[in-house]
Design a protein around this motif. Structure first.
Motif, PDB file in Angstrom:
ATOM      1  N   UNK A 140      30.220  99.629 162.416  1.00  0.00           N
ATOM      2  CA  UNK A 140      28.852  99.574 161.862  1.00  0.00           C
ATOM      3  C   UNK A 140      28.970  99.507 160.189  1.00  0.00           C
ATOM      4  N   UNK A 141      29.661  99.681 159.250  1.00  0.00           N
ATOM      5  CA  UNK A 141      29.525  99.870 158.200  1.00  0.00           C
ATOM      6  C   UNK A 141      29.925  97.589 157.827  1.00  0.00           C
ATOM      7  N   UNK A 142      29.993  97.390 158.817  1.00  0.00           N
ATOM      8  CA  UNK A 142      29.942  95.965 158.380  1.00  0.00           C
ATOM      9  C   UNK A 142      28.733  95.381 159.101  1.00  0.00           C
ATOM     10  N   UNK A 143      28.500  95.976 160.005  1.00  0.00           N
ATOM     11  CA  UNK A 143      26.911  95.017 160.446  1.00  0.00           C
ATOM     12  C   UNK A 143      25.406  96.025 159.849  1.00  0.00           C
ATOM     13  N   UNK A 144      25.480  96.874 159.276  1.00  0.00           N
ATOM     14  CA  UNK A 144      24.920  97.245 158.229  1.00  0.00           C
ATOM     15  C   UNK A 144      24.905  96.491 156.312  1.00  0.00           C
ATOM     16  N   UNK A 145      26.156  95.704 156.649  1.00  0.00           N
ATOM     17  CA  UNK A 145      26.630  94.863 155.167  1.00  0.00           C
ATOM     18  C   UNK A 145      25.934  93.559 155.481  1.00  0.00           C
ATOM     19  N   UNK A 146      25.819  93.303 156.715  1.00  0.00           N
ATOM     20  CA  UNK A 146      25.603  92.204 157.098  1.00  0.00           C
ATOM     21  C   UNK A 146      23.877  92.336 156.471  1.00  0.00           C
ATOM     22  N   UNK A 147      23.263  92.685 157.739  1.00  0.00           N
ATOM     23  CA  UNK A 147      21.622  93.630 157.237  1.00  0.00           C
ATOM     24  C   UNK A 147      21.063  93.374 155.901  1.00  0.00           C
ATOM     25  N   UNK A 148      22.284  94.612 154.927  1.00  0.00           N
ATOM     26  CA  UNK A 148      21.685  94.078 153.635  1.00  0.00           C
ATOM     27  C   UNK A 148      21.649  92.753 153.727  1.00  0.00           C
ATOM     28  N   UNK A 149      23.042  92.035 153.556  1.00  0.00           N
ATOM     29  CA  UNK A 149      23.169  90.341 152.483  1.00  0.00           C
ATOM     30  C   UNK A 149      21.170  90.138 154.045  1.00  0.00           C
ATOM     31  N   UNK A 150      21.372  90.094 155.049  1.00  0.00           N
ATOM     32  CA  UNK A 150      20.279  89.292 155.198  1.00  0.00           C
ATOM     33  C   UNK A 150      19.224  90.175 155.112  1.00  0.00           C
ATOM     34  N   UNK A 151      18.616  90.689 154.058  1.00  0.00           N
ATOM     35  CA  UNK A 151      17.913  91.433 153.305  1.00  0.00           C
ATOM     36  C   UNK A 151      16.314  92.123 154.001  1.00  0.00           C
ATOM     37  N   UNK A 152      17.011  92.826 155.501  1.00  0.00           N
ATOM     38  CA  UNK A 152      16.083  93.660 156.755  1.00  0.00           C
ATOM     39  C   UNK A 152      16.892  94.655 156.647  1.00  0.00           C
ATOM     40  N   UNK A 153      17.221  95.658 155.657  1.00  0.00           N
ATOM     41  CA  UNK A 153      17.147  96.719 155.736  1.00  0.00           C
ATOM     42  C   UNK A 153      16.713  97.095 154.377  1.00  0.00           C
ATOM     43  N   UNK A 154      16.041  98.236 154.350  1.00  0.00           N
ATOM     44  CA  UNK A 154      15.179  98.833 152.872  1.00  0.00           C
ATOM     45  C   UNK A 154      15.736 100.640 153.075  1.00  0.00           C
ATOM     46  N   UNK A 155      14.791 101.406 151.760  1.00  0.00           N
ATOM     47  CA  UNK A 155      15.693 102.698 152.123  1.00  0.00           C
ATOM     48  C   UNK A 155      15.582 103.503 153.428  1.00  0.00           C
ATOM     49  N   UNK A 156      14.783 103.591 154.732  1.00  0.00           N
ATOM     50  CA  UNK A 156      15.016 104.089 155.434  1.00  0.00           C
ATOM     51  C   UNK A 156      15.804 104.228 155.774  1.00  0.00           C
ATOM     52  N   UNK A 157      16.543 102.787 156.504  1.00  0.00           N
ATOM     53  CA  UNK A 157      18.120 102.725 157.233  1.00  0.00           C
ATOM     54  C   UNK A 157      18.747 102.514 156.220  1.00  0.00           C
ATOM     55  N   UNK A 158      18.757 102.696 155.223  1.00  0.00           N
ATOM     56  CA  UNK A 158      19.665 102.608 154.315  1.00  0.00           C
ATOM     57  C   UNK A 158      20.033 103.775 154.006  1.00  0.00           C
ATOM     58  N   UNK A 159      19.631 105.199 154.169  1.00  0.00           N
ATOM     59  CA  UNK A 159      19.444 106.563 154.661  1.00  0.00           C
ATOM     60  C   UNK A 159      19.954 106.456 156.088  1.00  0.00           C
ATOM     61  N   UNK A 160      19.666 106.126 156.563  1.00  0.00           N
ATOM     62  CA  UNK A 160      20.252 106.501 158.195  1.00  0.00           C
ATOM     63  C   UNK A 160      21.775 106.016 157.949  1.00  0.00           C
ATOM     64  N   UNK A 161      21.789 104.893 157.514  1.00  0.00           N
ATOM     65  CA  UNK A 161      23.107 104.782 157.976  1.00  0.00           C
ATOM     66  C   UNK A 161      24.386 105.635 156.449  1.00  0.00           C
ATOM     67  N   UNK A 162      23.963 105.324 155.650  1.00  0.00           N
ATOM     68  CA  UNK A 162      24.460 106.407 154.973  1.00  0.00           C
ATOM     69  C   UNK A 162      25.091 107.668 155.407  1.00  0.00           C
ATOM     70  N   UNK A 163      23.588 108.677 156.105  1.00  0.00           N
ATOM     71  CA  UNK A 163      23.760 109.909 156.895  1.00  0.00           C
ATOM     72  C   UNK A 163      25.328 110.306 157.555  1.00  0.00           C
TER      73      UNK A 163
END
Length: 445
Positions: A140-163
């Protein structure tokens, strides 16, 4: 510019305010809703993931998105316009060239707090085939990093993943959910021990060099396997893993035909989109082995071993779906811990939603303050103009104060009157609390 025109910009060219209502959605297919064959079809290959993420984000209804794709589940997490999940289902079907009805029939969806809870359950191993297995958190952490690299996550999903990660850490540290060595890798080794009894005289061939194969190698080594051969497309990765075990050696995938005749146990888990081991190669190996049986486990999705291999008389071929019974035997001591973990997930999701609602309130306060400041600036400009024309300062100040007060209270006054006329007394009471009118009454008395 008029104040209201600044604050009430239409959501789109049609002025559709409903399109402003965004929600959290978890849309997925897993081992509980679909067979391994269908999960193969809906999975996203690592090299295509960035393209898929950016393609989803181009949908008008989607704001942010991330994808988790493993052997047991493919899930899409996004911030999306409420009740627009059908557009995402249609996209998924079109992208994977499947019938929309097939995707819809095998999928599940969770909205808002239920979506938050679901991701937290996934990260904590509570939704895994192996209850409490730890590998999913890393995936799941890798999925988050891949989405960050693709530029498809912002503040909302970042808060979701970090929580989610914070809650999963609590589950790991405060419960016994992960104390027993139970995983797909462990289940594969446990099944091998059931079939062979003593594996201290057995040779194992592991295909792949990823995290799952590393766990398999570790479990086999601890169980006393006689020898390990790790075969991988990239030989350097196989060598790196083999160096961790005294009884292990490394090889390239091109050497599989030569290695198979010596393998009593074959466990495969690669990221290949096509099988790396076919029926013909196994038939030749069996002849050289004089039909001594081979135990095989295919953990990969898509599969690494052709399904037809399972029809051979001297082969015991299992997929991840076949490991259920073995896995269930090793879950009993995790049930109490799972209940504790579920409570942590509920608390974590409730806290997250509370924070999000607070952020929404803060945004409203910012907008209200902006409106008040714009009103003040408009009236201040008028006052300055009057002063420049020689108007009486006392009268200008009085009119300025009255104008700001009237404009600022006009909207709330209309709303309170309408609420009273409609019998919505709870809104009137809320207005009294909002403007602290009870305190004013107390001062007068």
């Amino acid at each position: 510019m008029d104040v209201d025109s600044v604050l009430l910009q239409p959501a789109d060219s049609n002025g559709d305010i409903d399109s402003l209502i965004m929600g959290f959605l978890a849309l997925g297919i897993n081992h509980q809703t679909a067979s391994v064959a269908f999960r193969e079809k809906v999975a996203f290959a690592p090299e295509h993931l960035a393209d898929a993420l950016q393609s989803i984000q181009q949908l008008a209804s989607v704001n942010e998105v991330a994808i988790l794709s493993t052997c047991n589940r493919t899930e899409i997490y996004c911030e999306i316009t409420s009740d627009h999940e059908q557009s995402l289902l249609d996209w998924w079907a079109d992208y994977q060239q499947l019938a929309p009805a097939d995707i819809a029939g095998a999928s599940y969806q969770y909205w808002d707090e239920s979506a938050i809870q679901h991701m937290m359950r996934v990260a904590s191993g509570l939704d895994s085939m192996v209850l409490g297995e730890p590998q999913i958190l890393g995936q799941l952490k890798a999925a988050y990093v891949q989405a960050q690299e693709a530029g498809t996550v912002g503040s909302s999903l970042s808060r979701w993943f970090e929580s989610t990660f914070a809650t999963a850490k609590q589950v790991r540290s405060q419960t016994a959910i992960g104390e027993s060595p139970v995983s797909v890798a462990y289940a594969a080794v446990a099944l091998a021990r059931q079939i062979f009894g003593d594996i201290s005289q057995s040779q194992a061939l592991l295909i792949g060099a990823g995290e799952t194969i590393e766990l398999v190698a570790r479990h086999l080594s601890e169980a006393g396997i006689a020898g390990l051969t790790i075969a991988n497309r990239t030989l350097a990765n196989a060598e790196l893993l083999a160096n961790q075990f005294t009884q292990a050696s490394s090889a390239s995938l091109s050497n599989l035909p030569d290695l198979l005749p010596y393998a009593d146990i074959v466990i495969a888990s690669t990221a290949s989109q096509l099988p790396v081991l076919g029926k013909g190669a196994v038939e030749r190996a069996l002849k050289l082995r004089k039909h001594r049986p081979i135990f095989m486990v295919d953990i990969a999705v898509p599969r690494d071993i052709e399904p037809q291999v399972g029809s051979l008389a001297d082969v015991y071929l299992y997929t991840v779906d076949d490991l259920r019974e073995v896995i269930e035997e090793n879950l009993k001591n995790r049930q109490t811990a799972a209940v504790e973990a579920e409570n942590l997930v509920l608390n974590g999701s409730a806290a997250f939603m509370s924070r999000m609602r607070e952020l929404t309130a803060v945004e409203v306060l910012k907008q209200f303050r902006t409106k008040a400041e714009l009103l003040s600036q408009e009236e201040l400009a008028k006052a300055r103009k009057k002063l420049a024309n020689g108007a009486d300062p006392e009268q200008v100040l009085a009119r300025f104060a009255k104008a700001v007060t009237n404009k600022l209270l006009h909207g709330p006054s209309v709303q309170i009157k309408q609420a009273g006329a409609a019998g919505q007394l709870e809104r009137v009471e809320w207005a009294k609390q909002l403007f602290e009118l009870d305190q004013l009454t107390d001062k007068k008395s």
